[in-house]
Design a protein around this motif. Structure first.
Motif, PDB file in Angstrom:
ATOM      1  N   ASP A   1       8.510  -6.350   3.743  1.00  0.00           N
ATOM      2  CA  ASP A   1       7.077  -6.066   3.805  1.00  0.00           C
ATOM      3  C   ASP A   1       6.497  -6.700   5.061  1.00  0.00           C
TER       4      ASP A   1
ATOM      5  N   ASN B   1       3.271  -6.155   6.225  1.00  0.00           N
ATOM      6  CA  ASN B   1       1.810  -6.288   6.222  1.00  0.00           C
ATOM      7  C   ASN B   1       1.212  -5.924   7.581  1.00  0.00           C
TER       8      ASN B   1
ATOM      9  N   LYS C   1      -1.643  -1.294  -6.253  1.00  0.00           N
ATOM     10  CA  LYS C   1      -2.235  -2.573  -6.633  1.00  0.00           C
ATOM     11  C   LYS C   1      -3.558  -2.243  -7.285  1.00  0.00           C
TER      12      LYS C   1
ATOM     13  N   LYS D   1       9.113 -10.981   3.264  1.00  0.00           N
ATOM     14  CA  LYS D   1       8.053 -10.753   4.239  1.00  0.00           C
ATOM     15  C   LYS D   1       8.675 -10.855   5.623  1.00  0.00           C
TER      16      LYS D   1
ATOM     17  N   ASP E   1       1.186   0.263   1.247  1.00  0.00           N
ATOM     18  CA  ASP E   1       0.431  -0.677   0.410  1.00  0.00           C
ATOM     19  C   ASP E   1      -1.018  -0.629   0.915  1.00  0.00           C
ATOM     20  N   GLU E   2      -1.320  -1.382   1.966  1.00  0.00           N
ATOM     21  CA  GLU E   2      -2.683  -1.483   2.495  1.00  0.00           C
ATOM     22  C   GLU E   2      -3.350  -0.122   2.740  1.00  0.00           C
TER      23      GLU E   2
ATOM     24  N   LYS F   1      12.119  -8.922  -2.253  1.00  0.00           N
ATOM     25  CA  LYS F   1      11.359  -8.399  -1.109  1.00  0.00           C
ATOM     26  C   LYS F   1      11.097  -9.563  -0.182  1.00  0.00           C
TER      27      LYS F   1
ATOM     28  N   ASN G   1       3.162   1.895  -3.382  1.00  0.00           N
ATOM     29  CA  ASN G   1       2.863   0.654  -4.095  1.00  0.00           C
ATOM     30  C   ASN G   1       1.430   0.794  -4.629  1.00  0.00           C
TER      31      ASN G   1
ATOM     32  N   GLU H   1       7.881  -1.853   3.650  1.00  0.00           N
ATOM     33  CA  GLU H   1       6.494  -1.750   3.199  1.00  0.00           C
ATOM     34  C   GLU H   1       5.514  -1.970   4.353  1.00  0.00           C
TER      35      GLU H   1
END
Ligand code: OSB
Ligand code: MG
Length: 370
Positions: A188, A190, A262, A163, A238-239, A161, A260, A213
């Motif tokens: 990803d 973010n 976490k 970023k 994710d977030e 993966k 995802n 992502e």
């Protein structure tokens, strides 16, 4: 299980190499550990908040404060028949999932030890070997990224993966894809893009990515549903997923094809299991994300990854990728096939190195039940 005492410990651990995402660079990872004593057994967990409120609204300092003033008093001296009862005790507290997970997950470790079972078995895990991938931070050039990627592919990792952020995306993605036409490759962001970047993000479709992502705003599931309808690449959130309700909203709106999980971000093992149970019913694959954890958080991540539905490689890699020395024994290691074999001993399945933890502790506070 009676919660007899809770110790919060702050450690500072130097990463072997800085890790850069679209929201910042981490050199030293502030670590917040929870040590929970119950019926003569000690359970451990890691609060995965970062140094500042840039991944989610939490930070290590905010989490420590919420734990001290609100969460610890809600459980101290209380008796639980299972760790799954902890979320109900926290029902009045809004948000602060990583702080909550700190207590709940430590009690899961206690419960597993008390029952003489590996934590992953107690959770209902079914996999004895989990597939692993790596997350590569932003690099200075595509060449540098290729260099890093080559090391991980040679080590056997099953998915790379990378970023990305605006200005550091297409050239990097295409370089890796060209060098490795067949690997599982994901990106990803973010939350570094907006819906104005639609045409640009559509350009990623040609690289046969496993997923993209969290491209858009951290709290905007609706925007991701608009994007997902206009690109082929599967979005993975994710977030945006702090709990089951968000996962349900995302799946029902068609905002993602993958979720995802976490452990900290969703508030602990109970919530992670709820999300997993929901996703498997909807044919949405799960995988376990990482927050640059030390061995304790890593051991918890391994445990959750054994649940059914965790079919994609997680961001759970070897201790040695992050740390010169880890706080557990043995270190987490990865097989040449890019898997981690889950431990078979009760609880975490790894020995916690108290000596090292004590030496690296910069601040410590113990709360005891009367
Ligand atoms: O978005 O997955 C993320 C690290 C810090 C904050 C957010 C993320 C990450 C990673 C690292 O990608 C995953 C790991 O622990 O290896
Ligand atoms: Mg992510």
């Amino acid at each position: 299980m009676r919660v007899d005492s809770i110790t919060l410990r702050r450690l500072r651990m130097r990463l072997k190499a800085p890790f850069e995402t679209s929201f910042g660079t981490t050199y030293d990872r502030p670590i917040l550990l929870v040590e929970l004593a119950s019926d003569g057994i000690t359970g451990w967990s890691e609060v995965t908040a970062t140094e500042g409120p840039f991944f989610n609204a939490e930070s290590v300092d905010i989490a420590a404060l919420v734990l001290r003033d609100f969460l610890v008093p809600l459980v101290l001296g209380k008796t639980f028949s299972g760790a799954h009862e902890v979320p109900a005790a926290f029902a009045a507290v809004r948000g602060h999932e990583m702080a909550r997970a700190g207590i709940e997950n430590a009690l899961w470790d206690v419960e597993a030890q008390q029952r003489g079972q590996p934590l992953w078995k107690l959770l209902g895990g079914t996999r004895e070997e989990i597939p692993c991938g790596v997350s590569l931070g932003l690099q200075d050039s595509p060449e540098k990224l290729l260099e890093k990627g080559a090391v991980e592919i040679a080590a056997g990792y099953q998915r790379i993966k990378i970023k990305i952020k605006p200005g550091k995306d297409l050239a990097y993605i295409s370089a890796v894809r060209k060098a490795y036409p067949d690997i599982l490759l994901s990106v990803d962001a973010n939350s570094a893009y907006t819906l104005d970047d639609l045409e640009h993000l559509r350009g990623f479709d040609e690289f046969n990515l496993l997923m993209m992502e969290q491209p858009l705003w951290w709290d905007d599931i609706y925007a991701h549903s608009k994007l997902q309808k206009q690109i082929k690449t599967k979005i993975c959130l994710d977030e945006s997923i702090p709990h089951l309700r968000a996962a349900r909203t995302a799946v029902e709106l068609g905002a993602c094809g993958i979720v995802n999980v976490k452990l900290g971000r969703v508030g602990g093992f109970s919530s992670a299991r709820d999300i997993q149970a929901y996703c498997i019913g909807k044919n949405i694959p799960n995988w376990c994300g990482g927050m640059l954890e030390c061995g304790i958080g890593r051991a918890h991540n391994i445990a959750v990854s054994t649940l059914p539905g965790y079919t994609l490689p997680g961001d759970i890699s070897a201790s040695a990728r992050y740390w010169a020395e880890d706080v557990i024994e043995p270190d987490v290691t990865v097989t040449p096939q890019g898997t981690i074999r889950v431990p078979q001993t009760p609880g975490l399945g790894y020995h916690v190195r108290h000596d090292l933890i004590e030496r690296w502790t910069v601040e410590k506070q113990t709360f005891r039940a009367p």
